[in-house]
Design an enzyme around this catalytic site. Structure first.
Site: not given
Length: 214
Positions: A69, A157
């Protein structure tokens, strides 16, 4: 729509890979996190299967993430009775957002704030503005509930692997360059690492709430 009990998990680090909670669990308090899920394809997992063994030659205790995620919030604590109002406020805030494509293809090493965990991640290089816009709306909800907003100047990220401790010196430098070379030279990496953001999710305790983008 949420758990029928206020009992949370025991604070036993042995049960979650040796990780230490950022904050202690208290009855009626639920750790809550807002994020964009990263839907993986077979080619992405093939790339990960190439990256991880190389990283493990430098830090053998690195383990692959169980799910992927991109965070839109820090982990915050919600009282049980605020979960549903919080989720409703989030849904209202993100309801008008269009789905978008983003690319995460820059290898980067991260630690959590307490430097008790290290992560190998892929940083977003395209789609950063859309993530900032989403965070702006999530932050407004956080402020409504008197919770901590997201980091200033965030590095969006997807974490690939993690381990306990601060091992940045072992992973940065030569290892990082080798990992980036693998990503750059991976077949069709530009398409493999281009992902469609279709929803925002909120995890509170053991319960997930999905908020589709337009």
């Amino acid at each position: 729509m949420f758990l029928g009990t206020e009992e949370g998990p025991e604070d036993d680090s042995a049960k979650h890979g040796g990780r230490v909670r950022t904050f202690p669990h208290e009855r009626g308090n639920w750790a809550t996190h807002v994020f964009v899920p990263y839907e993986t394809r077979e080619e992405f997992l093939d790339l990960l299967d190439t990256l991880l063994p190389l990283a493990q030659t430098h830090v053998p205790r690195l383990v692959r993430m169980e799910a992927f995620h991109l965070s839109l919030s820090q982990s915050v604590v919600l009282r049980h009775h605020w979960i549903l109002p919080f989720v409703r406020a989030l849904k209202d805030r993100v309801a008008s957002f269009q789905r978008f494509f983003f690319t995460a293809n820059r290898v980067k090493i991260y630690t959590n704030q307490e430097k008790t965990r290290t992560f190998v991640g892929l940083e977003v290089t395209s789609g950063h503005t859309q993530f900032l816009d989403l965070v702006s709306e999530v932050d407004r909800v956080m402020e409504e509930f008197d919770l901590t907003t997201f980091y200033q100047d965030p590095s969006f990220h997807v974490s690939l692997a993690w381990c306990v401790g601060d091992v940045r010196p072992q992973l940065e430098g030569q290892c990082l360059r080798e990992l980036q070379k693998i990503v750059d030279e991976f077949e069709d990496s530009e398409m493999v690492l281009r992902v469609h953001a279709e929803q925002v999710r909120c995890k509170s305790g053991h319960k997930f709430f999905s908020m589709p983008l337009k």
